[in-house]
Design an enzyme around this catalytic site. Structure first.
Site, PDB file in Angstrom:
ATOM      1  N   LYS A 284       0.853  -1.178   0.000  1.00 63.16           N
ATOM      2  CA  LYS A 284       0.000   0.000   0.000  1.00 63.16           C
ATOM      3  C   LYS A 284       0.897   1.238   0.000  1.00 63.16           C
ATOM      4  O   LYS A 284       1.828   1.346   0.792  1.00 63.16           O
ATOM      5  CB  LYS A 284      -0.895  -0.012   1.240  1.00 63.16           C
ATOM      6  CG  LYS A 284      -2.036   0.986   1.201  1.00 63.16           C
ATOM      7  CD  LYS A 284      -2.989   0.780   2.361  1.00 63.16           C
ATOM      8  CE  LYS A 284      -4.164   1.740   2.266  1.00 63.16           C
ATOM      9  NZ  LYS A 284      -5.123   1.560   3.375  1.00 63.16           N
ATOM     10  N   GLU A 370     -18.999  -5.592  11.319  1.00 65.20           N
ATOM     11  CA  GLU A 370     -19.915  -4.789  12.140  1.00 65.20           C
ATOM     12  C   GLU A 370     -20.942  -5.644  12.877  1.00 65.20           C
ATOM     13  O   GLU A 370     -21.288  -5.347  14.032  1.00 65.20           O
ATOM     14  CB  GLU A 370     -20.636  -3.759  11.259  1.00 65.20           C
ATOM     15  CG  GLU A 370     -19.733  -2.701  10.655  1.00 65.20           C
ATOM     16  CD  GLU A 370     -19.132  -3.104   9.324  1.00 65.20           C
ATOM     17  OE1 GLU A 370     -18.458  -2.274   8.695  1.00 65.20           O
ATOM     18  OE2 GLU A 370     -19.328  -4.279   8.901  1.00 65.20           O
ATOM     19  N   ARG A 398     -25.042  -1.863   8.875  1.00 63.13           N
ATOM     20  CA  ARG A 398     -24.692  -3.253   8.575  1.00 63.13           C
ATOM     21  C   ARG A 398     -24.898  -4.162   9.777  1.00 63.13           C
ATOM     22  O   ARG A 398     -24.904  -5.383   9.625  1.00 63.13           O
ATOM     23  CB  ARG A 398     -23.248  -3.317   8.076  1.00 63.13           C
ATOM     24  CG  ARG A 398     -23.031  -2.511   6.797  1.00 63.13           C
ATOM     25  CD  ARG A 398     -21.555  -2.305   6.507  1.00 63.13           C
ATOM     26  NE  ARG A 398     -20.901  -3.543   6.165  1.00 63.13           N
ATOM     27  CZ  ARG A 398     -20.386  -3.836   4.966  1.00 63.13           C
ATOM     28  NH1 ARG A 398     -20.511  -2.966   3.975  1.00 63.13           N
ATOM     29  NH2 ARG A 398     -19.785  -4.966   4.739  1.00 63.13           N
TER      30      ARG A 398
END
Length: 624
Positions: A284, A370, A398
């Site tokens: 990344k 979640e 969610r």
């Protein structure tokens, strides 16, 4: 750095993937290097998601080179990493407008381009969507290929495994690319693994494996032994046994920055049938040292100078609401060893970095899960612990079933610190926190608090933490109004509002404020000569205050940064109508539409939630 396309001799030839596919393989390395530099120039000039895109440059080039997009369908999970995809699919000259009002959408968006096959923004949706598309492609019978790209973080969500389990069961013809930028497995990348990936993606290996299974199918003991031997061998050499168990042919890991190897492997995979998983390892922030060193800090960036080693400091000296929460969390944990803080992979965004370091045994990052976060909190609460779930408004959606079934139904003392409530801004429709009051207000047993400033936020967090039932404190992204913060924590009386401004004796208008639009409300009230009441609680409502105000004022105006439908204003309407109170009502909030991206102030102006807009709306209502 400049985005003058004349400075990029290879990239300037690529307006669409068709142009890319016309290049010889030998030029893909140059195309990748130039794409990375163009991305760096564009985002540093304008702002936006950054480190993720730097890590997927070669993958983007290879995918569009091998697959016939947009006929072949490519789905990016979440979409932070899709800036390179946008640049080479006809949106290069607009990339500097991304996340800005009327500019490019922050994420892949179907309305924006035929190359964006599925609108995204939240994590772990790509594989489910790809399975649906693969089923449709099979019925279509035109050999259309479907590819989804999902990050290692998004793979932690249950939805991803549910989709893979289904894809393996129905033998869907699709490819899942696991983009793994976790440095802990970097040693797995090398010549041996690239060679092994070539073998696993080759037709000979697939033919031998499937042929062997058929040959041994009539001899159960031998078949079982052969199967176990294959699993043992692959389990030792490749970390992909779990994917094989789900019905996927696992390939990799391979170097996600070797564009030639990617092209070669993808070409081989394209010839295979059934569910395939390609594991690539990337960095990344690849190609820009500061982003490689701090990929979290460079995940989303403001305008910055690439020649400097750090991002510019934020101008505001006011603390964000996330910091208010983080400081309260630390202060509260010093008093309460039973406090347990839970986050679904949003430690930095939710202001929990300090807490995670100072109270590691009371801190739980459950990754992008979640649903699990909410039920985990419920389980803790049944055992006498005091859980606090720090979660964004749009992410709590969610875990809605778990909130109802596993927390509220059992009346468990779980407090939800709901960050990014209201207008979020540049991340757009997928992240606007405009629905939480509406979807929470209908749930029994729950207390909903809407702080109007920093100090109210701190005191409400304490109030919720002390309750013996579920509670919610919702607060926005960004900074407050500069209110003095009282360090001593005091529980507020439940369901009680306060008067902020008396208003003119001759004016019969009362503004009922829910949340942090308070300063805009006060400014509008001063111009209108109206009274202002800070309601503080959506549930329970201050019925006594509303009754008093309805009798004293001719017009009540409710103001909130939530959708009007089912929001705080709706709660006031219901009470007024049920009790036959003689007053007129105006509800101000967000309309029944998805709110696009732009700064918070731009959105406030568009929907007349700034002081000027509030005056205009109220004046029009009074004149009609």
């Amino acid at each position: 750095m400049s985005t003058d396309i004349s400075l990029y001799p290879t990239l300037r030839l690529i307006d669409t993937p068709d142009d890319l596919r016309s290049l010889p393989l030998s030029e893909l390395k140059a195309a990748s290097d130039e794409l990375r530099q163009y991305l760096l120039a564009a985002v540093s000039n304008s702002s936006g998601h950054f480190a993720s895109g730097l890590g997927t440059v070669e993958l983007t080039i290879a995918l569009h080179y091998v697959y016939n997009t947009p006929f072949d369908q490519l789905i990016w999970d979440v979409g932070h990493q899709a800036y390179p995809h946008k640049i080479i699919t006809g949106r290069r000259d607009k990339i500097e407008t991304i996340r800005q009002l009327d500019g490019l959408h922050p994420f892949p968006w179907r309305e924006e381009s035929e190359y964006d096959t599925f609108s995204v923004g939240h994590s772990s949706t790509s594989i489910s969507a790809a399975v649906g598309m693969a089923i449709a492609a099979q019925k279509e019978g035109k050999n259309r290929k479907v590819v989804s790209v999902i990050g290692d973080g998004a793979m932690t969500a249950g939805m991803a495994f549910e989709a893979m389990n289904h894809a393996g069961d129905i033998d869907a013809d699709m490819l899942v690319i696991l983009n793994d930028n976790d440095m802990s497995i970097s040693e797995n990348v090398g010549a041996l693994n690239s060679h092994f990936a070539r073998i696993l993606s080759g037709s000979m290996y697939t033919t031998l494996r499937e042929g062997g299974k058929k040959l041994l199918s009539g001899l159960p003991p031998i078949k079982e032994l052969a199967s176990k031997a294959e699993e043992h061998l692959k389990g030792m050499v490749v970390p992909g046994t779990i994917f094989e168990e789900l019905g996927f042919n696992y390939i990799g890991p391979i170097d996600g920055h070797d564009v030639r190897s990617l092209v070669d492997t993808l070409k081989r995979i394209k010839q295979l049938k059934g569910p395939q998983l390609l594991h690539i390892v990337t960095t990344k922030g690849k190609g820009y040292k500061p982003a490689e060193a701090d990929p979290i800090g460079y995940h989303a960036v403001p305008k910055f100078n690439p020649q400097e080693s750090s991002l510019p400091k934020k101008a505001s000296s006011l603390p964000t609401f996330s910091k208010i929460f983080g400081d309260w969390l630390c202060d509260m944990a010093e008093q309460d060893p039973k406090l347990m803080a839970i986050t679904p992979a949003m430690r930095e965004g939710s202001g929990m970095v300090r807490f995670s370091k100072e109270f590691p045994k009371q801190y739980f990052d459950v990754a992008i899960a979640e649903q699990h976060a909410v039920t985990l909190a419920g389980g803790m609460a049944t055992q006498g612990l005091n859980p606090v779930v720090a979660i964004y408004s749009s992410f709590l959606q969610r875990g809605y079933d778990q909130l109802i079934h596993d927390v509220a139904l059992q009346n468990l003392p779980v407090m939800f610190a709901v960050d990014r409530a209201g207008v979020v801004g540049a991340d757009g429709a997928t992240h606007q926190g405009l629905y939480d009051i509406s979807y929470l207000r209908c749930v029994p047993n729950i207390v909903i608090m809407t702080p109007s400033d920093e100090n109210e936020c701190r005191q409400m967090l304490y109030t919720g933490h002390k309750l013996d039932k579920p509670s919610v404190v919702r607060y926005p992204r960004g900074t407050g109004c500069g209110a003095d913060i009282q360090q001593e924590m005091v529980a507020l009386p439940i369901g009680k509002g306060i008067e902020l401004l008396k208003g003119n004796d001759n004016n019969k208008i009362a503004l009922l404020n829910f949340g942090t639009l308070k300063q805009n409300v006060l400014d509008a009230a001063n111009e209108l000569g109206a009274a202002v009441f800070d309601m503080r609680f959506v549930k329970p409502l201050d019925h006594a205050l509303i009754t008093k105000v309805a009798k004293q004022y001719d017009t009540l105006v409710t103001i909130e940064d939530n959708v009007i439908a089912g929001g705080a204003g709706s709660a006031v309407n219901e009470f007024v109508m049920k009790n036959k109170l003689a007053t007129s009502l105006l509800n101000i909030g967000l309309p029944d539409e998805f709110v696009k991206h732009g700064t918070q102030q731009e959105i406030y102006q568009i929907y007349q939630l700034d002081a000027k807009g509030l005056v205009a709306q109220i004046s029009k209502f009074l004149a009609d």
